[in-house]
Write a protein that holds these residues in place. Sequence first.
Motif, short mmCIF file in Angstrom:
data_model
loop_
_atom_site.label_atom_id
_atom_site.label_comp_id
_atom_site.label_asym_id
_atom_site.label_seq_id
_atom_site.Cartn_x
_atom_site.Cartn_y
_atom_site.Cartn_z
N THR A 191 -18.00 -25.69 -64.40
CA THR A 191 -19.23 -25.52 -63.63
C THR A 191 -20.33 -25.09 -64.59
N VAL A 192 -21.48 -25.77 -64.52
CA VAL A 192 -22.61 -25.45 -65.38
C VAL A 192 -23.83 -25.19 -64.50
N GLU A 193 -24.53 -24.10 -64.77
CA GLU A 193 -25.74 -23.80 -64.01
C GLU A 193 -26.79 -23.18 -64.92
N ALA A 194 -28.04 -23.35 -64.54
CA ALA A 194 -29.15 -22.77 -65.30
C ALA A 194 -29.35 -21.32 -64.89
N ARG A 195 -29.55 -20.45 -65.89
CA ARG A 195 -29.84 -19.05 -65.63
C ARG A 195 -30.90 -18.58 -66.61
N HIS A 215 -25.26 -21.54 -68.28
CA HIS A 215 -24.09 -20.70 -67.98
C HIS A 215 -22.93 -21.60 -67.58
N TYR A 216 -21.86 -21.53 -68.34
CA TYR A 216 -20.68 -22.39 -68.14
C TYR A 216 -19.51 -21.54 -67.66
N THR A 217 -18.84 -21.99 -66.62
CA THR A 217 -17.60 -21.37 -66.15
C THR A 217 -16.49 -22.40 -66.25
N GLY A 218 -15.47 -22.09 -67.04
CA GLY A 218 -14.32 -22.97 -67.20
C GLY A 218 -13.06 -22.28 -66.69
N VAL A 219 -12.39 -22.88 -65.76
CA VAL A 219 -11.17 -22.30 -65.18
C VAL A 219 -9.98 -23.17 -65.58
N THR A 220 -9.03 -22.57 -66.30
CA THR A 220 -7.86 -23.29 -66.80
C THR A 220 -6.66 -22.99 -65.90
N TYR A 221 -6.04 -24.04 -65.39
CA TYR A 221 -4.90 -23.91 -64.48
C TYR A 221 -3.61 -24.32 -65.19
N SER A 241 -27.31 -29.48 -74.44
CA SER A 241 -27.44 -30.17 -73.16
C SER A 241 -26.02 -30.56 -72.73
N PHE A 242 -25.83 -30.71 -71.45
CA PHE A 242 -24.51 -31.06 -70.93
C PHE A 242 -24.55 -32.47 -70.36
#
Length: 249
Positions: A191-195, A215-221, A241-242
């Motif tokens: 998940t990537v969002e501007a902050r 702001h990047y959130t990476g969730v590893t399962y 840039s993403f």
Amino acid sequence: MTSFAPDSIVLNRKLPLWYQVSQSLRASILGRSPQDPLRLPTEEQLAGHYGVSVLTMRQALKELEDEGLITRHRRRGTFIEPSARRGAPVRLLGSVDAIVAQQSGMTTELLDHGKSPVPGELADYFPDLDEVATYHRLRGDEKTGEPTNHARNYVRPELAGRIDRDDLLRRPMTKVLRDVVGADISRITDTVEARLADPETARLLRVPLLSPILHYTGVTYGGDGRVLDVALIHYRGDRFSFTVTLDAT
């Protein structure tokens, strides 16, 4: 001489106008094509383009000059620094190997590590745990040493016991979990969002307070469906840039 044509912007009256103009012009400069001219329009022309006063425009240009993106010469005008550049895009291609490659090629400093209670915002990811292992790292450009992002990882304690500190200085966390710890990684969600940069991020990344960041959130399962690691990464907005590529099959 033809002048560079910056993008337009819709101003938000709740934020400082000079700041919005400087951010918009910065994005135009860093996203320019190689064939675009380096000369900027005059202060008066830029002020008219953005719909602000010359004084506001002058303050925005001063911000970019202090960052080294432009140079100003009496009687000659204002010019984009040819070396002003945007960093390579971070590509979220959906595979573990792509994410490992994206995280590589950076210098890494381990700022701190230890155990802490599961943060409230991450409780849903670790419903069976009271504590997680935490790692806070600062990463920079391998050639210039310029800080580009800082990352916090929250890892299951049983995995953290097999993580060597030196491994985190040489490898990204995903690679350490997969290749060193031997974790069975089934998928990673991004998940990537501007902050806006908070005081800690501004200090670590050497950017102005409240400047745009990614702001990047990476969730590893794991293979059993449990979350192995949650990565929270703050990237400099003027260096990354993403790009998301979706498979149509």
